[in-house]
Design a protein around this motif. Sequence first.
Motif, PDB file in Angstrom:
ATOM      1  N   GLN A 262     -48.406   1.784  -8.844  1.00  0.00           N
ATOM      2  CA  GLN A 262     -48.600   2.365  -7.523  1.00  0.00           C
ATOM      3  C   GLN A 262     -47.715   3.574  -7.300  1.00  0.00           C
ATOM      4  OE1 GLN A 262     -47.993  -1.432  -5.096  1.00  0.00           O
ATOM      5  NE2 GLN A 262     -49.220  -0.156  -3.725  1.00  0.00           N
ATOM      6  N   VAL A 263     -48.145   4.429  -6.388  1.00  0.00           N
ATOM      7  CA  VAL A 263     -47.271   5.443  -5.808  1.00  0.00           C
ATOM      8  C   VAL A 263     -47.281   5.184  -4.318  1.00  0.00           C
ATOM      9  CG1 VAL A 263     -46.999   7.905  -5.331  1.00  0.00           C
ATOM     10  CG2 VAL A 263     -47.728   7.143  -7.603  1.00  0.00           C
ATOM     11  N   ARG A 264     -46.102   5.000  -3.742  1.00  0.00           N
ATOM     12  CA  ARG A 264     -46.060   4.674  -2.321  1.00  0.00           C
ATOM     13  C   ARG A 264     -44.695   5.005  -1.730  1.00  0.00           C
ATOM     14  NH1 ARG A 264     -46.034  -1.886  -3.338  1.00  0.00           N
ATOM     15  NH2 ARG A 264     -43.838  -2.041  -3.905  1.00  0.00           N
ATOM     16  N   PRO A 265     -44.689   5.403  -0.465  1.00  0.00           N
ATOM     17  CA  PRO A 265     -43.390   5.565   0.209  1.00  0.00           C
ATOM     18  C   PRO A 265     -42.730   4.193   0.296  1.00  0.00           C
ATOM     19  CG  PRO A 265     -45.190   6.472   1.525  1.00  0.00           C
ATOM     20  CD  PRO A 265     -45.814   5.645   0.442  1.00  0.00           C
ATOM     21  N   SER A 266     -41.464   4.143  -0.030  1.00  0.00           N
ATOM     22  CA  SER A 266     -40.766   2.861  -0.076  1.00  0.00           C
ATOM     23  C   SER A 266     -39.367   3.037   0.471  1.00  0.00           C
ATOM     24  CB  SER A 266     -40.653   2.359  -1.528  1.00  0.00           C
ATOM     25  OG  SER A 266     -41.900   2.374  -2.172  1.00  0.00           O
ATOM     26  N   LEU A 267     -38.817   1.951   0.994  1.00  0.00           N
ATOM     27  CA  LEU A 267     -37.430   1.983   1.449  1.00  0.00           C
ATOM     28  C   LEU A 267     -36.519   1.536   0.313  1.00  0.00           C
ATOM     29  CD1 LEU A 267     -39.122   1.811   4.122  1.00  0.00           C
ATOM     30  CD2 LEU A 267     -37.110   0.707   5.143  1.00  0.00           C
ATOM     31  N   VAL A 268     -35.427   2.264   0.137  1.00  0.00           N
ATOM     32  CA  VAL A 268     -34.387   1.832  -0.812  1.00  0.00           C
ATOM     33  C   VAL A 268     -33.059   1.839  -0.055  1.00  0.00           C
ATOM     34  CG1 VAL A 268     -35.557   2.644  -2.906  1.00  0.00           C
ATOM     35  CG2 VAL A 268     -34.068   4.204  -1.653  1.00  0.00           C
ATOM     36  N   THR A 271     -27.164   2.845   0.115  1.00  0.00           N
ATOM     37  CA  THR A 271     -26.020   2.779  -0.795  1.00  0.00           C
ATOM     38  C   THR A 271     -26.442   2.644  -2.258  1.00  0.00           C
ATOM     39  OG1 THR A 271     -25.978   0.409  -0.469  1.00  0.00           O
ATOM     40  CG2 THR A 271     -24.468   1.704   0.886  1.00  0.00           C
ATOM     41  N   SER A 272     -27.747   2.597  -2.501  1.00  0.00           N
ATOM     42  CA  SER A 272     -28.208   2.478  -3.892  1.00  0.00           C
ATOM     43  C   SER A 272     -28.233   3.853  -4.540  1.00  0.00           C
ATOM     44  CB  SER A 272     -29.606   1.870  -3.929  1.00  0.00           C
ATOM     45  OG  SER A 272     -30.549   2.776  -3.372  1.00  0.00           O
ATOM     46  N   LEU A 273     -28.315   3.867  -5.859  1.00  0.00           N
ATOM     47  CA  LEU A 273     -28.392   5.152  -6.547  1.00  0.00           C
ATOM     48  C   LEU A 273     -29.673   5.892  -6.172  1.00  0.00           C
ATOM     49  CD1 LEU A 273     -26.984   4.432 -10.097  1.00  0.00           C
ATOM     50  CD2 LEU A 273     -25.870   5.529  -8.175  1.00  0.00           C
ATOM     51  N   LEU A 274     -30.812   5.218  -6.170  1.00  0.00           N
ATOM     52  CA  LEU A 274     -32.050   5.932  -5.813  1.00  0.00           C
ATOM     53  C   LEU A 274     -31.969   6.455  -4.383  1.00  0.00           C
ATOM     54  CD1 LEU A 274     -35.080   3.946  -7.345  1.00  0.00           C
ATOM     55  CD2 LEU A 274     -34.065   6.088  -8.139  1.00  0.00           C
ATOM     56  N   GLY A 275     -31.261   5.728  -3.533  1.00  0.00           N
ATOM     57  CA  GLY A 275     -31.104   6.171  -2.149  1.00  0.00           C
ATOM     58  C   GLY A 275     -30.273   7.436  -2.026  1.00  0.00           C
ATOM     59  N   ASN A 276     -29.545   7.769  -3.070  1.00  0.00           N
ATOM     60  CA  ASN A 276     -28.714   8.975  -3.052  1.00  0.00           C
ATOM     61  C   ASN A 276     -29.252  10.084  -3.946  1.00  0.00           C
ATOM     62  OD1 ASN A 276     -26.132   8.524  -1.327  1.00  0.00           O
ATOM     63  ND2 ASN A 276     -26.544   6.576  -2.347  1.00  0.00           N
ATOM     64  N   VAL A 277     -30.503   9.967  -4.322  1.00  0.00           N
ATOM     65  CA  VAL A 277     -31.172  11.052  -5.049  1.00  0.00           C
ATOM     66  C   VAL A 277     -31.849  11.923  -3.992  1.00  0.00           C
ATOM     67  CG1 VAL A 277     -33.011  11.614  -6.686  1.00  0.00           C
ATOM     68  CG2 VAL A 277     -31.491   9.663  -7.117  1.00  0.00           C
ATOM     69  N   ASN A 278     -31.255  13.058  -3.727  1.00  0.00           N
ATOM     70  CA  ASN A 278     -31.698  13.853  -2.593  1.00  0.00           C
ATOM     71  C   ASN A 278     -32.216  15.227  -3.009  1.00  0.00           C
ATOM     72  OD1 ASN A 278     -31.092  11.899  -0.558  1.00  0.00           O
ATOM     73  ND2 ASN A 278     -28.917  12.350  -0.858  1.00  0.00           N
ATOM     74  N   GLY A 279     -32.893  15.884  -2.077  1.00  0.00           N
ATOM     75  CA  GLY A 279     -33.391  17.234  -2.324  1.00  0.00           C
ATOM     76  C   GLY A 279     -34.428  17.246  -3.429  1.00  0.00           C
ATOM     77  N   PRO A 421     -50.382  -1.107  12.667  1.00  0.00           N
ATOM     78  CA  PRO A 421     -49.013  -1.349  12.199  1.00  0.00           C
ATOM     79  C   PRO A 421     -48.691  -0.488  10.974  1.00  0.00           C
ATOM     80  CG  PRO A 421     -50.165  -3.425  12.556  1.00  0.00           C
ATOM     81  CD  PRO A 421     -51.191  -2.340  12.686  1.00  0.00           C
ATOM     82  N   VAL A 422     -47.452  -0.018  10.915  1.00  0.00           N
ATOM     83  CA  VAL A 422     -46.990   0.764   9.759  1.00  0.00           C
ATOM     84  C   VAL A 422     -46.169  -0.163   8.860  1.00  0.00           C
ATOM     85  CG1 VAL A 422     -45.454   2.640   9.028  1.00  0.00           C
ATOM     86  CG2 VAL A 422     -46.973   2.935  11.022  1.00  0.00           C
ATOM     87  N   VAL A 423     -46.496  -0.202   7.590  1.00  0.00           N
ATOM     88  CA  VAL A 423     -45.789  -1.093   6.654  1.00  0.00           C
ATOM     89  C   VAL A 423     -45.362  -0.324   5.410  1.00  0.00           C
ATOM     90  CG1 VAL A 423     -45.924  -3.205   5.286  1.00  0.00           C
ATOM     91  CG2 VAL A 423     -47.256  -3.002   7.383  1.00  0.00           C
ATOM     92  N   PHE A 424     -44.112  -0.463   5.051  1.00  0.00           N
ATOM     93  CA  PHE A 424     -43.634   0.064   3.770  1.00  0.00           C
ATOM     94  C   PHE A 424     -42.909  -1.051   3.025  1.00  0.00           C
ATOM     95  CE2 PHE A 424     -43.278   4.035   6.442  1.00  0.00           C
ATOM     96  CZ  PHE A 424     -44.362   4.683   5.867  1.00  0.00           C
ATOM     97  N   CYS A 425     -43.018  -1.013   1.709  1.00  0.00           N
ATOM     98  CA  CYS A 425     -42.266  -1.970   0.899  1.00  0.00           C
ATOM     99  C   CYS A 425     -40.806  -1.528   0.777  1.00  0.00           C
ATOM    100  CB  CYS A 425     -42.874  -2.092  -0.496  1.00  0.00           C
ATOM    101  SG  CYS A 425     -44.433  -2.987  -0.473  1.00  0.00           S
ATOM    102  N   ILE A 426     -39.949  -2.498   0.570  1.00  0.00           N
ATOM    103  CA  ILE A 426     -38.531  -2.222   0.327  1.00  0.00           C
ATOM    104  C   ILE A 426     -38.229  -2.578  -1.125  1.00  0.00           C
ATOM    105  CG2 ILE A 426     -36.156  -2.866   0.929  1.00  0.00           C
ATOM    106  CD1 ILE A 426     -37.178  -3.567   3.733  1.00  0.00           C
ATOM    107  N   GLU A 427     -37.648  -1.646  -1.843  1.00  0.00           N
ATOM    108  CA  GLU A 427     -37.216  -1.928  -3.213  1.00  0.00           C
ATOM    109  C   GLU A 427     -35.704  -2.114  -3.176  1.00  0.00           C
ATOM    110  OE1 GLU A 427     -39.191  -2.492  -5.608  1.00  0.00           O
ATOM    111  OE2 GLU A 427     -41.086  -1.684  -4.827  1.00  0.00           O
ATOM    112  N   THR A 428     -35.259  -3.319  -3.495  1.00  0.00           N
ATOM    113  CA  THR A 428     -33.825  -3.601  -3.357  1.00  0.00           C
ATOM    114  C   THR A 428     -33.043  -3.235  -4.618  1.00  0.00           C
ATOM    115  OG1 THR A 428     -34.372  -5.858  -3.937  1.00  0.00           O
ATOM    116  CG2 THR A 428     -34.057  -5.386  -1.620  1.00  0.00           C
ATOM    117  N   LEU A 429     -33.741  -2.922  -5.703  1.00  0.00           N
ATOM    118  CA  LEU A 429     -33.098  -2.472  -6.944  1.00  0.00           C
ATOM    119  C   LEU A 429     -32.120  -3.508  -7.483  1.00  0.00           C
ATOM    120  CD1 LEU A 429     -32.297   1.161  -5.820  1.00  0.00           C
ATOM    121  CD2 LEU A 429     -34.334   0.379  -6.991  1.00  0.00           C
ATOM    122  N   GLU A 430     -32.532  -4.745  -7.460  1.00  0.00           N
ATOM    123  CA  GLU A 430     -31.626  -5.786  -7.968  1.00  0.00           C
ATOM    124  C   GLU A 430     -32.142  -6.345  -9.290  1.00  0.00           C
ATOM    125  OE1 GLU A 430     -31.547  -8.224  -4.552  1.00  0.00           O
ATOM    126  OE2 GLU A 430     -29.977  -7.045  -3.610  1.00  0.00           O
TER     127      GLU A 430
END
Lengths: 430, 430
Positions: A262-268, A271-279, A421-430
């Motif tokens: 899949q390709v989808r907007p997701s929450l990470v 404080t995770s590394l993917l969460g700090n990949v910016n720009g 309703p708006v739904v996004f998956c959360i990837e916890t990276l664990e």
Amino acid sequence: MKSIHIGIIGFGTVGAGVAETLLNNGDIIAKRTGYHAVLKRIADLDTVTDRGVKLPEGMLVSDAMQIIDDPEIDVVVELIGGTTIAATFIQKALERGKHVVTANKALLATQGKKLFAIAREHHVDIAFEASVGGGIPCLKALREGLAANRIKCILGILNGTCNYILTRMESERTDFEVILKAAQEAGYAEANPSLDVDGFDTAHKAAILASLAYGHWFTASDVLTQGIRNVTLDDIQFAADMGFRIKLLAVIKELNGRVQLQVRPSLVPVTSLLGNVNGVFNAVWIQGDVVGNTMYYGRGAGRQATASAVVADILDAGFHILDHSPARPLGIDDDDAMETVSPDESYSRHYIRLQIADRPGVLAKVSGVLGDCGISISTATQKEAQAAYTQMILITHQARESAVRKAMEILDTLPEVHEKPVVFCIETLE
Amino acid sequence: MKSIHIGIIGFGTVGAGVAETLLNNGDIIAKRTGYHAVLKRIADLDTVTDRGVKLPEGMLVSDAMQIIDDPEIDVVVELIGGTTIAATFIQKALERGKHVVTANKALLATQGKKLFAIAREHHVDIAFEASVGGGIPCLKALREGLAANRIKCILGILNGTCNYILTRMESERTDFEVILKAAQEAGYAEANPSLDVDGFDTAHKAAILASLAYGHWFTASDVLTQGIRNVTLDDIQFAADMGFRIKLLAVIKELNGRVQLQVRPSLVPVTSLLGNVNGVFNAVWIQGDVVGNTMYYGRGAGRQATASAVVADILDAGFHILDHSPARPLGIDDDDAMETVSPDESYSRHYIRLQIADRPGVLAKVSGVLGDCGISISTATQKEAQAAYTQMILITHQARESAVRKAMEILDTLPEVHEKPVVFCIETLE
């Protein structure tokens, strides 16, 4: 010292970067490889525009066949893009026994199987590190560095334009359309942004990653694709309040012998590394059964970063040419198909945003529906009402995608719930 | 399908992980490589202890020469560690024309030059991905993926024990000694922790990275090394207040044709990727002139992660064995020496902690000293006094290391400054 000879088809942004790198860094390349990587010719229909690279007289020609038909040229670099004429050039080069290096993700994600069969027939190779993650040597990591692993999961931030837009939406608290326009003006987004913001570019890259990870050909059409147009500033801010960032992710997971793709907007987590990949930066998160979690980060596009990956591929090919050794096998089975799995079967935590009537008992009703569907709520936040409606944000515990979808269908029918309703998956990276 | 045959010397933690991976993941490995990687024999003085891996009868022997002298064995994996008997075994294996795979950073960082000369003489290779960054394929990224780049800078979090201690000191607001003791009890730190916490292990890895990046042999003795014993809880908390985390970094930078080579506690932004590498995880940040900034992240140690890298090396060797092709050259010049540069010549931002007398005029005096040395202050914070003394935290703009050192010497002589000033460099990762 031995030499290999290189021809580049396409003298655009990346082509200029590759030429520049071969010309400027020839000394360090020779020291590292023990041979000379000699740029012999570049072909482009436009032989006039200044690309900021000083080429020797006569190196730039208008006819690609002057490269493809040159018996001295060992490696043909295809950098014109698109899936028509590029495919023809690549096929002809392979048929003449030349190694091909390309950054063309769209071509590989649609015609990869055919092109690699031609390459195999002619005992040459197609190298394509630059097609995913730009300058990040992530395909090499996956194919070689993690070769001992069964791949459990790959999560990728693979489109710089989308990540740039999402980053600026959060930092400037500004809506998608405004940031998209600014990105277009700054050259970070195309005039027609659909390939990027609707997720298709990420889907091409996801198909390539999944093919390599699981050894079966997946194409872009196997990828369930959703872009970032439906990510609102509200969602970004509510997610941030809860400690998450929204990223457009390629999601590739092994689920009981099948592949979720899949390709989808997701929450990470913020404080995770993917969460700090910016720009404009990209990153690929790869979980193997032996190595555990790994991540690879860098510039996913641009003249120089992409050139770094293209030249690395040229140099790998150079060893095989000089040693008369075959390139590493792709490890993809042409015959055996592998099924993709509906995300319905997958589990994850979810972010749910509901626009609800501002009156008593609604939370009870909503949580009743979720409970009936077997979905457990981790946190619930109701925002201060600004009109007759208010926003309710729910973060769930692990829940089956099909259950969440069913719950949303039921909620959508409630009179207290306005808008879908708006739904996004959360990837916890664990 | 062709086969290569493997012998493992050392059936400890990593040896067991390698055996397990070869036995469990043989199918996926064969699919990816097109050949069988067959574990033939394991040698260890202890043939009795259960390592949790079910081996075929007779596979485990006590005499390493049963591996080294076996003509059927193509690849010898050295996993006993240390720099004496391990060197002997490796040398003998090379002399018998076997490829060697090792994770032995101490050995490579001290005797690498000699061992690689022997390997070259016998037309075989020593592979050592697992020696730096455990399971992260970071040496492959540096040597192959970034082969087109002049390396500007490498910053590495390379010791899981140190990173685990620093992470827990911050999260539990607890002193070094207490956390070290807990880490020892949890098996994350050795009974004699010096190799880790004094930075020597990181220095071994830094020497290997620098040798590969710059193509000259550096040894651990070239690395100016400082561990984490002098990082106080105060420093960690003050750094956090200013938006930084303290990490033990390998710092490798090219400065005007020479190499700055250090291991030192450093501040990185809490929002940076390196700032979010926590616990036992490792990461290597590599800046190339073409690719720009890249990062590689994963588990830096442990049975499985290390095994992932060791098996990847075995598989790379397998291709060269079956194709009769030479391994990729190391790209290190045996003759040409490259000077290391004193950090005095380098520039960075600095964190300075002073214990000062709690009376008027001290800030003026301190800032006067810094100003006289040409050091510009970005932020200054004076903590509430708890006794006659108080803590002053200064963050400087870019300043030359020699100027900072000189300023600290002057400050140390002032009657208002108690205890030796504490100084750490800040890596902004830009």
